[in-house]
Scaffold this motif. Structure first.
Motif, PDB file in Angstrom:
ATOM      1  N   ASP A 213      28.963   4.513  -0.459  1.00 48.90           N
ATOM      2  CA  ASP A 213      27.756   5.687  -0.425  1.00 48.90           C
ATOM      3  C   ASP A 213      26.924   5.340   0.502  1.00 48.90           C
ATOM      4  OD1 ASP A 213      26.436   3.641  -1.620  1.00 48.90           O
ATOM      5  OD2 ASP A 213      26.056   4.799  -3.615  1.00 48.90           O
ATOM      6  N   GLY A 214      27.091   4.741   1.550  1.00 48.81           N
ATOM      7  CA  GLY A 214      26.111   4.302   2.596  1.00 48.81           C
ATOM      8  C   GLY A 214      25.665   5.378   3.596  1.00 48.81           C
ATOM      9  N   VAL A 215      25.179   4.952   4.759  1.00 51.09           N
ATOM     10  CA  VAL A 215      24.469   5.913   5.611  1.00 51.09           C
ATOM     11  C   VAL A 215      25.838   6.239   6.781  1.00 51.09           C
ATOM     12  CG1 VAL A 215      22.463   4.804   5.868  1.00 51.09           C
ATOM     13  CG2 VAL A 215      24.104   3.922   7.178  1.00 51.09           C
ATOM     14  N   GLY A 216      26.785   5.445   6.710  1.00 48.43           N
ATOM     15  CA  GLY A 216      28.050   5.862   7.534  1.00 48.43           C
ATOM     16  C   GLY A 216      27.719   5.796   9.001  1.00 48.43           C
ATOM     17  N   PHE A 217      28.754   6.420   9.890  1.00 48.03           N
ATOM     18  CA  PHE A 217      28.570   6.356  11.019  1.00 48.03           C
ATOM     19  C   PHE A 217      29.701   7.377  11.865  1.00 48.03           C
ATOM     20  CE2 PHE A 217      31.877   3.051  10.349  1.00 48.03           C
ATOM     21  CZ  PHE A 217      32.628   3.339  11.512  1.00 48.03           C
ATOM     22  N   ASP A 218      29.303   7.546  13.256  1.00 46.10           N
ATOM     23  CA  ASP A 218      30.555   8.448  13.827  1.00 46.10           C
ATOM     24  C   ASP A 218      31.492   7.597  14.347  1.00 46.10           C
ATOM     25  OD1 ASP A 218      31.848  10.463  15.271  1.00 46.10           O
ATOM     26  OD2 ASP A 218      30.155  10.980  16.638  1.00 46.10           O
ATOM     27  N   SER A 219      32.648   7.652  13.261  1.00 39.77           N
ATOM     28  CA  SER A 219      33.697   6.794  13.712  1.00 39.77           C
ATOM     29  C   SER A 219      34.638   7.154  14.857  1.00 39.77           C
ATOM     30  CB  SER A 219      34.696   6.682  12.399  1.00 39.77           C
ATOM     31  OG  SER A 219      35.218   7.957  12.279  1.00 39.77           O
ATOM     32  N   GLU A 220      34.330   8.379  15.203  1.00 43.59           N
ATOM     33  CA  GLU A 220      35.389   9.015  16.442  1.00 43.59           C
ATOM     34  C   GLU A 220      34.980   8.379  17.921  1.00 43.59           C
ATOM     35  OE1 GLU A 220      38.034  10.883  16.522  1.00 43.59           O
ATOM     36  OE2 GLU A 220      37.852  10.940  14.363  1.00 43.59           O
ATOM     37  N   GLU A 222      32.072   5.730  17.692  1.00 43.83           N
ATOM     38  CA  GLU A 222      31.358   4.153  17.914  1.00 43.83           C
ATOM     39  C   GLU A 222      32.452   3.201  17.592  1.00 43.83           C
ATOM     40  OE1 GLU A 222      27.636   3.958  15.411  1.00 43.83           O
ATOM     41  OE2 GLU A 222      27.576   6.221  15.591  1.00 43.83           O
ATOM     42  N   LEU A 223      33.358   3.386  16.905  1.00 41.30           N
ATOM     43  CA  LEU A 223      34.047   2.463  16.413  1.00 41.30           C
ATOM     44  C   LEU A 223      34.739   1.312  17.313  1.00 41.30           C
ATOM     45  CD1 LEU A 223      35.441   1.095  13.872  1.00 41.30           C
ATOM     46  CD2 LEU A 223      37.379   2.582  14.090  1.00 41.30           C
ATOM     47  N   TYR A 224      35.380   1.865  18.366  1.00 38.77           N
ATOM     48  CA  TYR A 224      35.912   0.888  19.383  1.00 38.77           C
ATOM     49  C   TYR A 224      34.967   0.850  20.655  1.00 38.77           C
ATOM     50  CZ  TYR A 224      39.973   1.496  16.440  1.00 38.77           C
ATOM     51  OH  TYR A 224      40.854   1.613  15.625  1.00 38.77           O
ATOM     52  N   GLY A 225      33.789   1.062  20.519  1.00 36.71           N
ATOM     53  CA  GLY A 225      32.925   0.960  21.696  1.00 36.71           C
ATOM     54  C   GLY A 225      32.679  -0.496  22.126  1.00 36.71           C
ATOM     55  N   GLY A 226      32.378  -1.215  21.308  1.00 43.41           N
ATOM     56  CA  GLY A 226      32.440  -2.669  21.424  1.00 43.41           C
ATOM     57  C   GLY A 226      33.543  -3.522  21.753  1.00 43.41           C
ATOM     58  N   PHE A 227      34.598  -2.995  21.730  1.00 44.76           N
ATOM     59  CA  PHE A 227      35.825  -3.826  22.091  1.00 44.76           C
ATOM     60  C   PHE A 227      36.394  -3.518  23.248  1.00 44.76           C
ATOM     61  CE2 PHE A 227      39.784  -6.083  21.052  1.00 44.76           C
ATOM     62  CZ  PHE A 227      39.118  -7.031  20.488  1.00 44.76           C
ATOM     63  N   SER A 228      36.255  -2.300  23.767  1.00 42.04           N
ATOM     64  CA  SER A 228      36.791  -1.886  25.151  1.00 42.04           C
ATOM     65  C   SER A 228      36.226  -2.472  26.090  1.00 42.04           C
ATOM     66  CB  SER A 228      36.989  -0.471  25.073  1.00 42.04           C
ATOM     67  OG  SER A 228      35.273   0.083  25.173  1.00 42.04           O
ATOM     68  N   ARG A 232      29.930  -6.080  25.865  1.00 46.81           N
ATOM     69  CA  ARG A 232      29.292  -5.657  24.672  1.00 46.81           C
ATOM     70  C   ARG A 232      29.819  -6.049  23.383  1.00 46.81           C
ATOM     71  NH1 ARG A 232      29.786   0.413  24.640  1.00 46.81           N
ATOM     72  NH2 ARG A 232      28.486   0.174  22.685  1.00 46.81           N
ATOM     73  N   LEU A 233      30.662  -7.063  23.200  1.00 46.67           N
ATOM     74  CA  LEU A 233      31.343  -7.657  22.036  1.00 46.67           C
ATOM     75  C   LEU A 233      30.112  -8.050  20.924  1.00 46.67           C
ATOM     76  CD1 LEU A 233      34.350  -9.441  23.320  1.00 46.67           C
ATOM     77  CD2 LEU A 233      34.168  -7.445  21.924  1.00 46.67           C
ATOM     78  N   GLY A 234      29.098  -8.723  21.724  1.00 47.65           N
ATOM     79  CA  GLY A 234      28.106  -9.322  20.749  1.00 47.65           C
ATOM     80  C   GLY A 234      27.259  -8.325  20.007  1.00 47.65           C
ATOM     81  N   GLY A 235      27.286  -7.274  20.740  1.00 50.30           N
ATOM     82  CA  GLY A 235      26.163  -6.149  20.103  1.00 50.30           C
ATOM     83  C   GLY A 235      26.808  -5.089  19.316  1.00 50.30           C
ATOM     84  N   SER A 236      28.117  -5.092  19.135  1.00 52.78           N
ATOM     85  CA  SER A 236      28.678  -4.095  18.392  1.00 52.78           C
ATOM     86  C   SER A 236      28.708  -4.410  16.786  1.00 52.78           C
ATOM     87  CB  SER A 236      30.455  -3.978  18.967  1.00 52.78           C
ATOM     88  OG  SER A 236      31.044  -3.239  18.010  1.00 52.78           O
ATOM     89  N   LYS A 237      28.231  -3.328  16.197  1.00 59.35           N
ATOM     90  CA  LYS A 237      27.945  -3.424  14.882  1.00 59.35           C
ATOM     91  C   LYS A 237      29.178  -3.270  14.000  1.00 59.35           C
ATOM     92  CE  LYS A 237      26.192   1.120  13.876  1.00 59.35           C
ATOM     93  NZ  LYS A 237      24.938   1.927  13.360  1.00 59.35           N
ATOM     94  N   HIS A 238      30.199  -2.607  14.686  1.00 60.39           N
ATOM     95  CA  HIS A 238      31.382  -2.376  14.252  1.00 60.39           C
ATOM     96  C   HIS A 238      32.657  -3.459  14.517  1.00 60.39           C
ATOM     97  CE1 HIS A 238      29.428   1.081  13.059  1.00 60.39           C
ATOM     98  NE2 HIS A 238      29.317   1.684  14.229  1.00 60.39           N
ATOM     99  N   PHE A 239      32.018  -4.485  15.123  1.00 57.79           N
ATOM    100  CA  PHE A 239      33.121  -5.508  15.355  1.00 57.79           C
ATOM    101  C   PHE A 239      33.962  -6.108  14.400  1.00 57.79           C
ATOM    102  CE2 PHE A 239      34.602  -9.704  17.184  1.00 57.79           C
ATOM    103  CZ  PHE A 239      34.988  -9.214  18.495  1.00 57.79           C
ATOM    104  N   ALA A 260      31.443   9.105   8.699  1.00 55.72           N
ATOM    105  CA  ALA A 260      30.588  10.085   9.250  1.00 55.72           C
ATOM    106  C   ALA A 260      28.821  10.038   8.921  1.00 55.72           C
ATOM    107  CB  ALA A 260      30.793  11.596   8.994  1.00 55.72           C
ATOM    108  N   SER A 261      28.147  10.338   9.893  1.00 62.96           N
ATOM    109  CA  SER A 261      26.891   9.947   9.526  1.00 62.96           C
ATOM    110  C   SER A 261      26.426  10.391   8.207  1.00 62.96           C
ATOM    111  CB  SER A 261      26.081  10.459  11.013  1.00 62.96           C
ATOM    112  OG  SER A 261      24.592  10.207  10.531  1.00 62.96           O
ATOM    113  N   GLY A 262      25.855   9.702   7.447  1.00 63.58           N
ATOM    114  CA  GLY A 262      25.239  10.264   6.281  1.00 63.58           C
ATOM    115  C   GLY A 262      26.261  10.406   4.971  1.00 63.58           C
TER     116      GLY A 262
END
Length: 274
Positions: A213-220, A222-228, A232-239, A260-262
């Motif tokens: 029941d947390g804050v969520g995020f925009d999975s569409e 944000e999810l793969y931004g850090g891996f592509s 940016r690997l070290g900075g991806s909170k969704h790693f 989703a956010s919220g």
């Protein structure tokens, strides 16, 4: 004259038959070669994809190891080492006897933290053939060490007999990683893990749902931004989510994330029956 003409016609027919046979054989060989070439190309591209996935998982593994080392170093320095230094100062004072109770409390706290670090690295009570028992212990351990309450719902008759020891260990690690993500990023108060077999209209296997029941995020977005982008690997909170997906791939399980956010985050894992 007629006989000679007849022989000529027969020779022509034989020549035509030979040509037809030749072209039939040629066509067959040609299509066989095309078929083999297509198979080889498919195998080549699959091997390239497999190599890419292996490289990505290697990057994830190395990153995960470095992140885990840094986390353990922070915990040892910021909590345990600080507490032990304070405890030493208490016992070095002239009135050390009056500080024994406080020092004992600090030592018990430090011992508990060391046990937790050790448990997270390699749980002593993990069993190779009982996924439910492992997750019950994990939920209890996590709930005791943070403000998030972890609840497990798994019917007693849930069939996990088709899972081998490797499946059980990887599913445990996937759930453990999801709990770590929840603690680090979600700001959730509660997280629920539901495990069940297929319903009437579903493919047979084991279904695992993890929601918070947390804050969520925009999975569409944000999810793969850090891996592509490796930089940016070290900075991806969704790693951690990417690592969970890679583990699922290793055991042939499906993995999906919805958030989703919220609105919290929901994770779905599906392991087919073998």
């Amino acid at each position: 004259m007629i006989m000679g003409h007849t022989q000529t016609v027969e020779e022509l027919e034989r020549i035509i038959e030979n040509y037809i046979t030749f072209f039939i054989v040629f066509d067959i060989l040609f299509f066989v070669m095309i078929f083999i070439s297509v198979l080889l190309l498919i195998r080549f591209f699959k091997s390239k994809k497999s190599l890419k996935d292996s490289n990505e998982y290697l990057i994830y593994t190395i990153h995960g190891q470095e992140e885990e080392r840094a986390r353990i170093a922070r915990e040892l320095h910021d909590t345990i080492a600080q507490d032990l230094r304070y405890c030493r100062n208490l016992l070095e004072k002239s009135d050390a006897a009056s500080n024994i109770a406080e020092a004992t409390g600090i030592l018990e706290k430090s011992l508990s933290q060391v046990r937790l670090i050790s448990y997270n690295l390699s749980p002593a009570d993990i069993t190779k053939k009982d996924l439910k028992a492992n997750l019950v212990n994990l939920c209890a351990s996590m709930s005791q060490t943070c403000s998030v309450k972890f609840r497990l719902s798994m019917p007693d008759d849930t069939d996990t007999s088709f899972l081998d020891e490797n499946d059980i260990l990887n599913l445990y690690r996937i759930v453990q990683e999801s709990f770590t993500n929840i603690i680090k990023h979600s700001k959730a108060e509660e997280a629920v893990i539901l495990i069940r077999n297929a319903s009437e209209n579903e493919e047979k296997g084991l279904y695992i749902f993890i929601s918070d029941d947390g804050v969520g995020f925009d999975s569409e977005t944000e999810l793969y931004g850090g891996f592509s982008n490796n930089s940016r690997l070290g900075g991806s909170k969704h790693f951690g989510l990417i690592g969970m997906e890679k583990r699922c791939q290793l055991i042939g399980a499906d993995f999906s994330v919805s958030s989703a956010s919220g609105e919290g985050t929901q994770i779905r894992i599906f392991k087919r029956e073998k």
